[in-house]
Design an enzyme around this catalytic site. Sequence first.
Site, PDB file in Angstrom:
ATOM      1  N   HIS A 198      18.410 -17.989 -29.680  1.00 38.36           N
ATOM      2  CA  HIS A 198      18.944 -17.589 -30.986  1.00 38.36           C
ATOM      3  C   HIS A 198      20.460 -17.758 -31.060  1.00 38.36           C
ATOM      4  O   HIS A 198      21.123 -18.079 -30.064  1.00 38.36           O
ATOM      5  CB  HIS A 198      18.544 -16.147 -31.311  1.00 38.36           C
ATOM      6  CG  HIS A 198      19.146 -15.118 -30.380  1.00 38.36           C
ATOM      7  ND1 HIS A 198      20.456 -14.714 -30.466  1.00 38.36           N
ATOM      8  CD2 HIS A 198      18.606 -14.410 -29.336  1.00 38.36           C
ATOM      9  CE1 HIS A 198      20.702 -13.796 -29.551  1.00 38.36           C
ATOM     10  NE2 HIS A 198      19.591 -13.596 -28.838  1.00 38.36           N
ATOM     11  N   SER A 272      22.690 -22.411 -33.890  1.00 42.97           N
ATOM     12  CA  SER A 272      24.102 -22.015 -33.950  1.00 42.97           C
ATOM     13  C   SER A 272      24.702 -21.865 -32.546  1.00 42.97           C
ATOM     14  O   SER A 272      24.705 -22.811 -31.767  1.00 42.97           O
ATOM     15  CB  SER A 272      24.221 -20.719 -34.754  1.00 42.97           C
ATOM     16  OG  SER A 272      25.560 -20.430 -35.077  1.00 42.97           O
ATOM     17  N   ASP A 419      25.516 -24.761 -45.963  1.00 39.96           N
ATOM     18  CA  ASP A 419      26.040 -23.896 -44.897  1.00 39.96           C
ATOM     19  C   ASP A 419      27.539 -23.697 -45.086  1.00 39.96           C
ATOM     20  O   ASP A 419      28.335 -24.628 -44.924  1.00 39.96           O
ATOM     21  CB  ASP A 419      25.757 -24.541 -43.530  1.00 39.96           C
ATOM     22  CG  ASP A 419      25.976 -23.568 -42.375  1.00 39.96           C
ATOM     23  OD1 ASP A 419      26.823 -22.668 -42.512  1.00 39.96           O
ATOM     24  OD2 ASP A 419      25.312 -23.721 -41.344  1.00 39.96           O
ATOM     25  N   HIS A 447      23.136 -21.440 -43.482  1.00 41.31           N
ATOM     26  CA  HIS A 447      23.142 -21.232 -42.035  1.00 41.31           C
ATOM     27  C   HIS A 447      21.883 -20.518 -41.547  1.00 41.31           C
ATOM     28  O   HIS A 447      21.445 -20.748 -40.410  1.00 41.31           O
ATOM     29  CB  HIS A 447      24.381 -20.417 -41.649  1.00 41.31           C
ATOM     30  CG  HIS A 447      24.690 -20.457 -40.195  1.00 41.31           C
ATOM     31  ND1 HIS A 447      25.087 -21.600 -39.535  1.00 41.31           N
ATOM     32  CD2 HIS A 447      24.643 -19.485 -39.232  1.00 41.31           C
ATOM     33  CE1 HIS A 447      25.284 -21.343 -38.253  1.00 41.31           C
ATOM     34  NE2 HIS A 447      25.018 -20.073 -38.044  1.00 41.31           N
TER      35      HIS A 447
END
Length: 471
Positions: A198, A272, A419, A447
């Site tokens: 994540h 990310s 984003d 995002h």
Amino acid sequence: MGVRSGFVFTGRVVNDVISFIVFTFLDLSDVLLCFVYKFVDYVIEAEWKPCYCSSSSPSFSPKDVITNGGKILVSENGGSSKVVSLSSSNKLHLEEISDTLYSRPSLVSDLSRSAVDGLRKLKLFRCRLTTTTTFTINSTIVQMLHGKIHGHGSSPPSPRWSDCGCKACNSSSPETLFVRAQCPKDGRATEEDVLFIHGFISSSQFWTETVFPNLSEETKARHRLFAVDLLGFGRSPKPNDSLYTLREHVEMIERSVLEQYKVKSFHIVAHSLGTILALALAVKYPAAVKSLTLLAPPYFPVAKGECGTQYVLRKVAPRRVWPVIALGASVACWYEHLGRTVCLVLCKHHRIWELAFKLVTFNRVRTYLMDGFFCHTHNASWHTLHNIICGSAGKIDHYLDIVRDQLKCDVTVYHGRDDDLLPIHCSYAVGSKIPRARVRIVDNKDHVTILVGRQKAFARELEKIWKSTNC
């Protein structure tokens, strides 16, 4: 066209003016909060939490601070900081620490520096400049690691008074990460493994609540799926004396997934901040990684002559009030004590906020994104943000070069066109570095919604990627 340009210019000027006023106030507020937290920490814990407010550090010789079996942060004047670790064979291992932790120019520091420079020009202020190669040690790092190195028991308590003390936020296994593993129910041997990583202030639920339920039964029967809570986030350990470096994050993933589950070869899916860890793992295990799927990678090519860490800091956190996500990123990156205040209000009392949210929405909205946001400590988020996103500025180019030249794995990059945190140029830059990478820009997604809201479609796309590697 001219009217539109005029509106754009006016909007930019208004944003700049308001941002200047707001961030001037925040600069001063953070200084005030520094003293407040030192006082409260001392009253409650009989010691105050070291902070990075001072960018100047006393000079020492390395031999004065390095001892066998310990590690300490040192930095050469004008250079990047390093963590020096001594193994049993007394060999030094250098690990980069981002200078953005303790060198973030604010209005107050800029004015002070300008005043000193002016006095120097007028010869009203004199100081002796040295060009020695003596190492300087940031006193905050020394304080944080003193107990850990020398075993004096001076490490701050865990959790601290400003952190949440519930079971969900404090791991019962400090040596390994919390891993959500999904394996075939009948215990049959699987063909492949998949590791999900994540992003910043998130958790493994970002994947288990979106992708996992939407994978086909055939895919679940052929794959073991592993989603980790990164060090300092979700239900994983949150050590107060950790600097949350790239090496620490990677080693915890190795120990918790690759070693514990005896993973030999695997696909990586990352979002990310997690994409940086994915690249680091791919470089470390070039023969084991079968595919890389990167969502919204924070890759900013640094021009020659630029300080990479500071350049990325300005890109990720531009000190602007608009868009709102830029304001949030700027507060998180630039203000140590304001960030701690946000964690104190939201994270420490997350159960109250979660209950309130359920009451307002009549418990009809899944709260896994909120769970990921609330379950972290300021120490973890602060150091991870600076040491991974900013501190890896000089490493990502090297990683991408290795993936391009030495790895044969499939590389797919996704990015939302809307984003506002990380521009689509980041993904295009990855595509430029790795010509074989497939870059997909998804319209009307940002995002988070690059995955959330399109999880069924994304699950199908992942299955195609994994199948193609076996052809």
